[in-house]
Design a protein around this motif. Sequence first.
Motif, PDB file in Angstrom:
ATOM      1  N   LEU A 138       0.826  -1.204   0.000  1.00 39.75           N
ATOM      2  CA  LEU A 138       0.000   0.000   0.000  1.00 39.75           C
ATOM      3  C   LEU A 138       0.865   1.261   0.000  1.00 39.75           C
ATOM      4  N   LEU A 139       1.922   1.260   0.794  1.00 45.15           N
ATOM      5  CA  LEU A 139       2.820   2.415   0.831  1.00 45.15           C
ATOM      6  C   LEU A 139       3.535   2.611  -0.500  1.00 45.15           C
ATOM      7  N   ALA A 140       4.035   1.528  -1.072  1.00 46.30           N
ATOM      8  CA  ALA A 140       4.743   1.627  -2.352  1.00 46.30           C
ATOM      9  C   ALA A 140       3.821   2.130  -3.454  1.00 46.30           C
ATOM     10  N   ARG A 148       7.876   6.528   9.682  1.00 50.52           N
ATOM     11  CA  ARG A 148       9.093   5.780   9.324  1.00 50.52           C
ATOM     12  C   ARG A 148       9.575   6.107   7.906  1.00 50.52           C
ATOM     13  N   LEU A 149       8.658   6.519   7.045  1.00 53.95           N
ATOM     14  CA  LEU A 149       9.030   6.806   5.653  1.00 53.95           C
ATOM     15  C   LEU A 149      10.081   7.909   5.540  1.00 53.95           C
ATOM     16  N   GLY A 150      10.070   8.841   6.497  1.00 55.34           N
ATOM     17  CA  GLY A 150      11.043   9.933   6.474  1.00 55.34           C
ATOM     18  C   GLY A 150      12.475   9.450   6.578  1.00 55.34           C
ATOM     19  N   PRO A 167      15.284   5.387   2.640  1.00 55.25           N
ATOM     20  CA  PRO A 167      15.815   5.905   1.370  1.00 55.25           C
ATOM     21  C   PRO A 167      15.009   5.438   0.158  1.00 55.25           C
ATOM     22  N   MET A 168      14.401   4.264   0.225  1.00 57.50           N
ATOM     23  CA  MET A 168      13.580   3.807  -0.902  1.00 57.50           C
ATOM     24  C   MET A 168      12.347   4.679  -1.054  1.00 57.50           C
ATOM     25  N   ALA A 169      11.784   5.131   0.053  1.00 59.77           N
ATOM     26  CA  ALA A 169      10.628   6.022  -0.006  1.00 59.77           C
ATOM     27  C   ALA A 169      11.018   7.345  -0.657  1.00 59.77           C
ATOM     28  N   ARG A 209      10.757  10.965  -5.375  1.00 59.70           N
ATOM     29  CA  ARG A 209      11.413  11.703  -6.453  1.00 59.70           C
ATOM     30  C   ARG A 209      10.949  11.198  -7.824  1.00 59.70           C
ATOM     31  N   GLN A 210      10.825   9.886  -7.952  1.00 61.79           N
ATOM     32  CA  GLN A 210      10.378   9.312  -9.215  1.00 61.79           C
ATOM     33  C   GLN A 210       8.946   9.737  -9.526  1.00 61.79           C
ATOM     34  N   ALA A 211       8.085   9.744  -8.530  1.00 59.79           N
ATOM     35  CA  ALA A 211       6.697  10.179  -8.740  1.00 59.79           C
ATOM     36  C   ALA A 211       6.661  11.647  -9.161  1.00 59.79           C
ATOM     37  N   ALA A 212       7.520  12.467  -8.566  1.00 62.79           N
ATOM     38  CA  ALA A 212       7.578  13.888  -8.943  1.00 62.79           C
ATOM     39  C   ALA A 212       8.055  14.036 -10.387  1.00 62.79           C
ATOM     40  N   ARG A 213       9.041  13.240 -10.787  1.00 62.68           N
ATOM     41  CA  ARG A 213       9.518  13.273 -12.178  1.00 62.68           C
ATOM     42  C   ARG A 213       8.415  12.864 -13.147  1.00 62.68           C
ATOM     43  N   MET A 214       7.678  11.831 -12.780  1.00 59.40           N
ATOM     44  CA  MET A 214       6.594  11.366 -13.652  1.00 59.40           C
ATOM     45  C   MET A 214       5.495  12.414 -13.761  1.00 59.40           C
ATOM     46  N   THR A 215       5.198  13.092 -12.670  1.00 60.95           N
ATOM     47  CA  THR A 215       4.207  14.164 -12.698  1.00 60.95           C
ATOM     48  C   THR A 215       4.672  15.282 -13.618  1.00 60.95           C
TER      49      THR A 215
END
Length: 122
Positions: free
Chosen positions: A9-11, A43-45, A48-50, A55-61
């Motif tokens: 769900l988080l991923a 914990r996500l903060g 490093p994978m989060a 960053r990848q989601a921001a690039r895709m946006t």
Amino acid sequence: MAHSDKRVLLAEGLAAGDDDTALHARLVNGGVSAASAKYEIDRLGKDPMAAVLRRQAARMTKQRWLFAIQQRLTIEAEGGFALDTLPAPKVDHFYRHYYEANRPAKLTGIVGSLGGTQMLVT
């Protein structure tokens, strides 16, 4: 509702560009308790994978935004969008004016038939 895997769900949420509030809602809707959802998001903060997924989601946006702008400009250009048809184009011309410029084109006359076999016409 059945309890879903929190990491999945988080991923999915991170890949979709969800902020912490949306991630929390996604977890709770997936059957995770509110307290557990808050703990996981905190914990996500440190994960490093989060950070990479965010960053990848921001690039895709940004990429979707850029493609939408390019599409709008193409449609609004004089005459609108026209797909060029290139009958047996020269390789250097095609690469310079279409491939490298990322411009679509319909290619014709590059595959011919000779004695029942297919061949590339250059």
